[in-house]
Structure formats: C-alpha cells, structure tokens
Design a protein around this motif. Structure first.
Motif, short mmCIF file in Angstrom:
data_model
loop_
_atom_site.label_atom_id
_atom_site.label_comp_id
_atom_site.label_asym_id
_atom_site.label_seq_id
_atom_site.Cartn_x
_atom_site.Cartn_y
_atom_site.Cartn_z
N LEU A 190 18.80 -66.15 -43.53
CA LEU A 190 18.44 -66.92 -42.33
C LEU A 190 18.11 -65.97 -41.18
O LEU A 190 17.13 -66.17 -40.45
CB LEU A 190 19.60 -67.86 -41.97
N CYS A 191 18.92 -64.95 -41.02
CA CYS A 191 18.68 -64.00 -39.91
C CYS A 191 17.46 -63.11 -40.18
O CYS A 191 16.73 -62.78 -39.24
CB CYS A 191 19.93 -63.17 -39.64
N GLN A 231 27.55 -62.86 -38.90
CA GLN A 231 27.69 -61.42 -39.16
C GLN A 231 26.36 -60.68 -38.99
O GLN A 231 26.28 -59.66 -38.33
CB GLN A 231 28.23 -61.21 -40.58
N LYS A 232 25.29 -61.23 -39.59
CA LYS A 232 24.00 -60.52 -39.53
C LYS A 232 23.41 -60.57 -38.12
O LYS A 232 22.87 -59.57 -37.64
CB LYS A 232 23.04 -61.12 -40.57
N ALA A 233 23.52 -61.74 -37.46
CA ALA A 233 22.97 -61.83 -36.09
C ALA A 233 23.65 -60.80 -35.20
O ALA A 233 23.01 -60.14 -34.38
CB ALA A 233 23.16 -63.25 -35.54
N THR A 234 24.96 -60.65 -35.39
CA THR A 234 25.71 -59.68 -34.59
C THR A 234 25.25 -58.25 -34.92
O THR A 234 25.01 -57.43 -34.01
CB THR A 234 27.23 -59.84 -34.84
N GLU A 235 25.09 -57.97 -36.22
CA GLU A 235 24.61 -56.63 -36.62
C GLU A 235 23.24 -56.32 -36.02
O GLU A 235 22.91 -55.19 -35.73
CB GLU A 235 24.48 -56.56 -38.15
N LEU A 236 22.44 -57.39 -35.83
CA LEU A 236 21.09 -57.19 -35.30
C LEU A 236 21.08 -57.17 -33.76
O LEU A 236 20.03 -57.22 -33.13
CB LEU A 236 20.14 -58.27 -35.84
N GLY A 237 22.29 -57.18 -33.16
CA GLY A 237 22.37 -56.96 -31.72
C GLY A 237 22.60 -58.19 -30.87
O GLY A 237 22.59 -58.10 -29.64
N ALA A 238 22.81 -59.36 -31.51
CA ALA A 238 23.03 -60.58 -30.72
C ALA A 238 24.52 -60.80 -30.46
O ALA A 238 25.37 -60.14 -31.09
CB ALA A 238 22.45 -61.78 -31.47
N LYS A 239 24.81 -61.73 -29.55
CA LYS A 239 26.21 -62.13 -29.32
C LYS A 239 26.34 -63.60 -29.69
O LYS A 239 25.70 -64.46 -29.08
CB LYS A 239 26.58 -61.90 -27.86
N VAL A 240 27.17 -63.89 -30.72
CA VAL A 240 27.40 -65.28 -31.14
C VAL A 240 28.58 -65.81 -30.35
O VAL A 240 29.68 -65.23 -30.40
CB VAL A 240 27.67 -65.37 -32.66
N VAL A 241 28.37 -66.90 -29.59
CA VAL A 241 29.43 -67.36 -28.69
C VAL A 241 30.12 -68.65 -29.13
O VAL A 241 31.12 -69.04 -28.53
CB VAL A 241 28.90 -67.54 -27.23
N ALA A 242 29.58 -69.34 -30.15
CA ALA A 242 30.22 -70.60 -30.55
C ALA A 242 30.05 -70.85 -32.04
O ALA A 242 29.04 -70.47 -32.64
CB ALA A 242 29.62 -71.77 -29.76
N MET A 243 31.07 -71.49 -32.62
CA MET A 243 31.03 -71.96 -34.02
C MET A 243 31.85 -73.25 -34.09
O MET A 243 32.57 -73.58 -33.14
CB MET A 243 31.64 -70.91 -34.97
#
Ligand code: NDP
Length: 448
Positions: free
Chosen positions: A216-217, A250-262
C-alpha cells in the motif's frame, strides 16, 4: 442513453434481481460498471458474447455447515463459504474472512473485487474468496483450532495448489492459517502450497505478513512521486490495527511520515507525537487486546470510543485499513476540509460511492483498493511460485519484487485511465485495466 449505458444498466438490474439483499455485492458491481462505458463503446463484443453477463456470476458457490465444540463442551454451529468466482487467468486465489458480519453478499463482493485485483498484479491468479461468520475474538487457541479443523474438513475437497489457494483476511492470520494447513495435510496427506500466508518453517514466504501494508505504501509513494510529492514530513492517519494497518504504519514511518492515529472496532487512539508501533504490536499481535490499552503505554495520548471520529483528525494522507464502507460522505468531507491531499485504500471498499465522489470532486489523489492493496495477493502468488520451485527467496528479494509490482500497477492503471479519456482517475483506470485482461481471456476460452 448510449448502447453501452443501456446494456450495462440492464445487466446491473439483473444482478440486483438475482442477488437480492446483497448491497455490498451490488455496490462492487456498480463501481466496476461505472467505469466500463467507454470500454463497451470500443468493444461491444464484451456484451454481445456474454462476457459482462458471465463475469458477474460466480463459477461456483460452496456453502457449508461448520460444527465445533467450545471449551464448555457446548456444540456451536457456524456457516462456511468459498466462492470460486473466476478462473479465466489462473487458479482461484483470495483470502478467508472470519467475522460475525460474514454472509454470502460480503464474500461475493470480496470475490468479485478479487478478480480484477489479481488481474492487476500481472500474475496468473483467478478470483475467489471465502470465510465464515465465526468470531475469533475472545476464543481460546484450542477453540480456534477446533473451528479451523472443522472448517477445513469440508473445504479441503474444493481446494488444491493448482485449483484454489486461500489466504488470510480479517480474523484469519498466521495462527488460523497454521491450523487450517495442518488439517489439510492430515486429511489429504499432501504437503503442497494449498494456502498462502503460512509460517516460514512450513513453506511461507518472507515478507508475506508485511506485504499488503508495505505494498500500500509503495503504491502511495508511486502516486505521490508522480505528483512531485512523497511521504517525507507528512502526517498520516491509518485506520485499523490489524495486519494491513500495522505494516502500513511501519512502512509509512520508514518513508519519513508521522502516523498519528489508529483504531480497532471499539475506538481510536490519537498520539500527536506519532504512534508507538511497538506498543501497538504488543497490544494487538502479542496480547490480542484492545487498542484502548495504548493509554497504559502512553497516558499522554487520547482514546475515543467509536471508529468514525478517526477521520476528523487532520492529516495529509489517509490510509483506511480496517473494513468496507468505513468512510462515508460526511467523513470524506471532513477529511477534505482538513487538508487531506491523498487517500489510498488498504482495506477492501472502505470508501462509500458518495465518499469517492467527494474525493474526486475535491481533486485529491485517490488510490482504489483493488490496485492499492494488491500487494498482499501478489506476494501470495510469489509464495505459490516458491512452493512450486521448492525454494525460498530472501526478504529483500520478495520485498523488491513487491515494490516493482506495485509501481507497475500504478503505471498500468494510470495509462489505462488516460487511454480511455479519464486521465488521473485511478479508480476507473484500475477497473478498466483489471477487466480487459480477464475479459480477453474469457473471450479466448469460449463459453465455459
Ligand atoms: P485484521 O483482522 O488483521 O485487522 C482488521 C482490523 O480492522 C482490526 O483492527 C479490526 O478491529 C478492524 N475492524 C474490523 N472490522 C471493523 C469495523 N467494522 N469497524 C472498525 N474496525 C474494524 O484484518 P486485515 O488487516 O487482514 O484486513 C483489513 C482490511 O484489509 C480488510 O478490508 C481486508 O479485506 C483487507 N485486505 C487484507 C489483506 C491481507 O493480506 N490481510 C489483503 C488485501 C486486503 P478489531 O481488532 O476490533 O477486530
């Protein structure tokens, strides 16, 4: 009305009549038909030779009783399904869903979507889906094992490595696949790649667990790159906290994003500092608990009951990874008003048609599920290849192939949208590119 509009409308009316009370299936068919008009104008033979009429009718529906005994010695009866929808381009392939909401209409919608998704991967796999109204929540491991053994005791007659190869979906992860595989082997005496998502010691592929979320990422990154954008520095909301959601985070974070909600099906967490994914993995994978427990790790974060509120959190990129129709028109409008620029679907059909209309009107980058979440099934097909060769590839090899497949999907659907005069409309591009390959294969094989 044009010839194509007329013909598609007539077939859709018939679908509704023949499949009453199955709104999710109707929605999935309508969504494909909305994109097919220019294709039919160019290729009226798809109507004349009955291809469109055939493609909406499953090749086979298997429905069965699943009896099992719970830990209190009480008999429980569930219902099992496998819908073998279309085998024009390969053996049936698609997951099993265990969730109380499962009924024939849900499996039909998922199986139908699967045909086009599998086609987009470029790999030789047909479309199928299955599951049960069994709810694994709150069940002991022994109960889940007894249920899986009973489910497979019926299902094994209909599947096989070159016939139909199920995998996981909601409520079916590594534990369930292990129990299902053990029972298949015990009944048939065959050690074959009949399921994917298996444990690594018994034929599983490295990177399959991560594949849907990572894929997806990779897809989202390809969409963003084509618009001179990237994940770097972006705020992301990921719904769900299951297999797809965790590895998307995990992948979005590795690509430099900040995930703020789940979220999970009870409520959502908001951590403005960025979600601590190790805590989520411990809660959801290790302990099988509720996402609310996040507050015991991070008391400074927020927890809210109900899932819908997750879409009120401002973000640049939204990745819905929980379930169908989780984003309605109202949530879509809030996302757009809060500045969301890109939404790619990890779950199957998470946006209602009204929500998609809002995204398209606002011009936000929209990646439809059948393209954006195809990484899971693509890697399942890579697991099938490794099983057939009796070889295993490294994590890096599988991950590199997955990335290549997702980038290719983006290129192909983008080109299909352009070819049929709908440049930038990735939903239409995915429907058209997925349909053309299957429809041409069906034409070549005659009435079957
Ligand atoms: P999981 O069972 O691992 O996780 C599902 C997550 O979504 C859980 O957090 C669950 O919460 C939440 N959820 C389920 N139903 C609802 C609901 N009605 N409202 C709010 N939250 C809900 O499943 P997956 O991660 O495997 O699947 C998620 C989506 O991705 C599904 O749409 C699936 O079809 C799709 N998908 C999965 C693939 C895969 O490889 N696994 C491949 C392609 C698509 P709770 O813990 O409370 O149940």
């Amino acid at each position: 009305m044009s010839y194509a509009q007329d013909a598609l409308k007539e077939i859709f009316r018939e679908v509704v009549k023949r499949n009453p009370n199955e709104p999710e299936f109707h929605q999935a068919v309508q969504e494909i038909f909305d994109s097919l008009e220019p294709v039919i104008e160019k290729h009226p033979e798809f109507i004349e030779r009955g291809i469109v009429k055939s493609i909406v009718e499953p090749e086979r529906i298997i429905k069965f009783r699943v009896p099992w005994v719970d830990d209190n010695g009480k008999v429980q009866i569930n219902r099992g399904y496998r819908i073998q929808f279309n085998s024009a381009i390969g053996p049936y392939k698609g997951g099993l869903r265990f969730h109380p909401s499962v009924y024939e209409g849900i499996i039909k919608f998922l199986g139908f979507e699967q045909i086009f998704k599998n086609s987009l991967t470029g790999l030789p796999i047909g479309g199928g889906k299955g599951g049960s109204d069994f709810d694994p929540h709150g069940k002991s491991d022994a109960e889940v094992m007894r249920f899986c053994q009973s489910f497979m005791t019926e299902l094994y007659r209909y599947i096989g490595k070159d016939v139909d190869v199920p995998a996981g979906d909601i409520g079916v992860g590594g534990r369930e696949i292990g129990f299902l595989y053990g029972q298949y082997k015990r009944i048939t005496g065959l050690y074959e790649g009949v399921l994917t998502g298996k444990g690594i010691p018994f034929g599983g592929s490295l990177a399959r667990t991560e594949a849907t979320g990572f894929g997806l990422c990779y897809f989202t990154a390809a969409v963003l790159a084509d618009h001179n954008e990237s994940f770097a520095g972006k705020t992301v909301v990921v719904s769900g906290s299951g297999n797809v959601a965790i590895f998307a985070n995990q992948k979005a974070t590795e690509l430099g994003a900040k995930v703020v909600a789940m979220c999970d099906s009870n409520g959502y967490i908001y951590d403005k500092n960025g979600i601590d994914l190790d805590a989520v993995k411990a809660i959801k994978i290790r302990d099988r608990k509720r996402i609310k427990e996040y507050l015991t790790y991070h008391p400074e974060a927020e927890y809210h009951e109900g899932c819908k509120g997750i879409w009120t959190i401002p973000c640049d990129i939204a990745l819905p990874c929980a379930t169908q129709n989780e984003i309605d028109e109202e949530s879509a409008k809030i996302l757009v008003a809060n500045g969301c620029k890109c939404l790619c679907e990890g779950a199957n059909m998470p946006s209602t048609p009204e929500a998609i209309a809002v995204f398209q009107k606002a011009g936000i980058l929209f990646g439809p599920a059948k393209a954006a979440n195809a990484g899971g099934v693509a890697t399942s097909a890579l697991e099938m290849s490794q099983n057939s060769m009796r070889l295993s590839w490294t994590f890096e090899e599988v991950d590199a192939k997955l990335k290549g497949i997702m980038e290719n999907i983006y290129r192909n659907i983008s080109a299909a949208a352009k070819e049929y005069g709908m440049e930038g409309n990735l939903a239409a591009g995915a429907n058209i590119a997925g349909f053309m390959k299957v429809a041409n294969a069906m034409m070549a094989q005659g009435l079957v």
